[in-house]
Design a protein around this motif. Sequence first.
Motif, PDB file in Angstrom:
ATOM      1  N   SER A  30      30.929  28.174  44.652  1.00 17.90           N
ATOM      2  CA  SER A  30      31.620  27.998  45.933  1.00 17.90           C
ATOM      3  C   SER A  30      33.491  28.961  45.057  1.00 17.90           C
ATOM      4  O   SER A  30      33.876  29.978  46.078  1.00 17.90           O
ATOM      5  CB  SER A  30      32.368  26.470  46.109  1.00 17.90           C
ATOM      6  OG  SER A  30      32.046  26.252  44.931  1.00 17.90           O
ATOM      7  N   ILE A  31      33.215  28.852  43.469  1.00 15.60           N
ATOM      8  CA  ILE A  31      34.151  30.024  43.131  1.00 15.60           C
ATOM      9  C   ILE A  31      33.864  31.001  42.269  1.00 15.60           C
ATOM     10  O   ILE A  31      32.579  31.545  41.428  1.00 15.60           O
ATOM     11  CB  ILE A  31      35.217  28.709  42.389  1.00 15.60           C
ATOM     12  CG1 ILE A  31      35.982  27.223  42.930  1.00 15.60           C
ATOM     13  CG2 ILE A  31      36.200  30.115  41.414  1.00 15.60           C
ATOM     14  CD1 ILE A  31      36.359  26.535  41.830  1.00 15.60           C
ATOM     15  N   ASN A  32      34.406  32.298  42.823  1.00 16.55           N
ATOM     16  CA  ASN A  32      33.556  33.931  42.576  1.00 16.55           C
ATOM     17  C   ASN A  32      34.427  34.086  42.699  1.00 16.55           C
ATOM     18  O   ASN A  32      34.992  34.426  43.451  1.00 16.55           O
ATOM     19  CB  ASN A  32      32.100  33.906  43.512  1.00 16.55           C
ATOM     20  CG  ASN A  32      31.902  34.045  44.446  1.00 16.55           C
ATOM     21  OD1 ASN A  32      32.363  34.606  45.095  1.00 16.55           O
ATOM     22  ND2 ASN A  32      31.450  32.759  44.802  1.00 16.55           N
ATOM     23  N   THR A  33      33.807  35.483  42.080  1.00 17.71           N
ATOM     24  CA  THR A  33      34.671  37.658  42.353  1.00 17.71           C
ATOM     25  C   THR A  33      34.136  37.545  43.240  1.00 17.71           C
ATOM     26  O   THR A  33      32.742  37.948  42.326  1.00 17.71           O
ATOM     27  CB  THR A  33      35.254  37.245  41.348  1.00 17.71           C
ATOM     28  OG1 THR A  33      36.365  36.558  41.191  1.00 17.71           O
ATOM     29  CG2 THR A  33      35.990  39.126  42.020  1.00 17.71           C
ATOM     30  N   MET A  34      34.012  38.522  44.478  1.00 18.61           N
ATOM     31  CA  MET A  34      32.746  39.839  44.403  1.00 18.61           C
ATOM     32  C   MET A  34      33.445  40.940  44.319  1.00 18.61           C
ATOM     33  O   MET A  34      35.038  41.030  44.763  1.00 18.61           O
ATOM     34  CB  MET A  34      32.565  39.332  45.746  1.00 18.61           C
ATOM     35  CG  MET A  34      30.961  38.376  45.636  1.00 18.61           C
ATOM     36  SD  MET A  34      30.705  37.963  47.232  1.00 18.61           S
ATOM     37  CE  MET A  34      29.277  39.360  47.410  1.00 18.61           C
ATOM     38  N   CYS A  93      28.549  47.015  44.012  1.00 23.08           N
ATOM     39  CA  CYS A  93      28.609  45.681  44.369  1.00 23.08           C
ATOM     40  C   CYS A  93      28.450  44.575  43.815  1.00 23.08           C
ATOM     41  O   CYS A  93      27.235  44.822  42.557  1.00 23.08           O
ATOM     42  CB  CYS A  93      27.983  45.060  46.396  1.00 23.08           C
ATOM     43  SG  CYS A  93      28.319  43.454  46.352  1.00 23.08           S
ATOM     44  N   TYR A  94      29.082  43.893  42.950  1.00 23.24           N
ATOM     45  CA  TYR A  94      29.158  42.973  42.064  1.00 23.24           C
ATOM     46  C   TYR A  94      29.321  41.660  42.604  1.00 23.24           C
ATOM     47  O   TYR A  94      30.269  41.777  43.035  1.00 23.24           O
ATOM     48  CB  TYR A  94      29.366  43.125  40.452  1.00 23.24           C
ATOM     49  CG  TYR A  94      31.514  42.638  40.547  1.00 23.24           C
ATOM     50  CD1 TYR A  94      32.296  43.927  40.630  1.00 23.24           C
ATOM     51  CD2 TYR A  94      31.942  41.619  40.589  1.00 23.24           C
ATOM     52  CE1 TYR A  94      32.980  43.682  41.127  1.00 23.24           C
ATOM     53  CE2 TYR A  94      33.212  41.532  40.090  1.00 23.24           C
ATOM     54  CZ  TYR A  94      33.541  43.005  40.459  1.00 23.24           C
ATOM     55  OH  TYR A  94      35.577  42.624  41.145  1.00 23.24           O
ATOM     56  N   TYR A  95      28.858  40.315  42.540  1.00 22.59           N
ATOM     57  CA  TYR A  95      29.280  39.016  42.142  1.00 22.59           C
ATOM     58  C   TYR A  95      29.369  38.624  40.614  1.00 22.59           C
ATOM     59  O   TYR A  95      28.450  38.613  40.108  1.00 22.59           O
ATOM     60  CB  TYR A  95      28.023  38.842  43.020  1.00 22.59           C
ATOM     61  CG  TYR A  95      27.431  36.710  42.763  1.00 22.59           C
ATOM     62  CD1 TYR A  95      26.967  36.559  42.278  1.00 22.59           C
ATOM     63  CD2 TYR A  95      28.523  36.135  43.927  1.00 22.59           C
ATOM     64  CE1 TYR A  95      27.084  35.526  41.943  1.00 22.59           C
ATOM     65  CE2 TYR A  95      28.743  34.467  43.362  1.00 22.59           C
ATOM     66  CZ  TYR A  95      28.109  34.215  42.980  1.00 22.59           C
ATOM     67  OH  TYR A  95      28.082  32.629  42.385  1.00 22.59           O
ATOM     68  N   GLN A  96      30.394  37.787  40.421  1.00 21.50           N
ATOM     69  CA  GLN A  96      30.450  37.110  39.316  1.00 21.50           C
ATOM     70  C   GLN A  96      30.579  35.832  39.434  1.00 21.50           C
ATOM     71  O   GLN A  96      32.130  35.457  40.004  1.00 21.50           O
ATOM     72  CB  GLN A  96      31.650  37.790  38.825  1.00 21.50           C
ATOM     73  CG  GLN A  96      32.287  37.402  37.466  1.00 21.50           C
ATOM     74  CD  GLN A  96      33.270  38.313  36.930  1.00 21.50           C
ATOM     75  OE1 GLN A  96      34.159  38.535  37.122  1.00 21.50           O
ATOM     76  NE2 GLN A  96      32.906  39.120  35.649  1.00 21.50           N
TER      77      GLN A  96
END
Length: 113
Positions: A30-34, A93-96
Amino acid sequence: QVQLVESGGGLVQAGGSLRLSCAASGSIFSINTMGWYRQPPGKQRERVAGITSGGTKNYADSVKGRFTISRTRNTVFLQMTSLNPEDTAVYYCYYQSTDRTTWGQGTQVAVSS
C-alpha cells in the motif's frame, strides 16, 4: 513479486506530446513509489519523475513544466508535452517499496527535430 507493463512510447515530432502508462500487478504494498527513469542513447540512466502512494510528486529539473506524473493505485502515467530531441530515450517505469525496486522492460520515445 511485482510485474510492470509499460506502453505508450513512439515517434513524435518536436513540440508534440506522448503519454506513457505503466501497470503494476502482483504483490503491491500500500505504501510505495512509482515513477520513471530514462536512458538517452549513449548516456546513463537518469531520473525523470516519481510519485508516492500518497500523491507526492517530484520531477527532474529538465522536465519540470513539461511532464506531468499521475497515478491510480496500480498504474502510473507520464504525460509528456513540448517534447524536444533531448527527450529521446528509453523510458523505464519503476515500482519501489520498502524492500525492493522493480523495473519495467522499457519503452522507446523518439523525438524528431
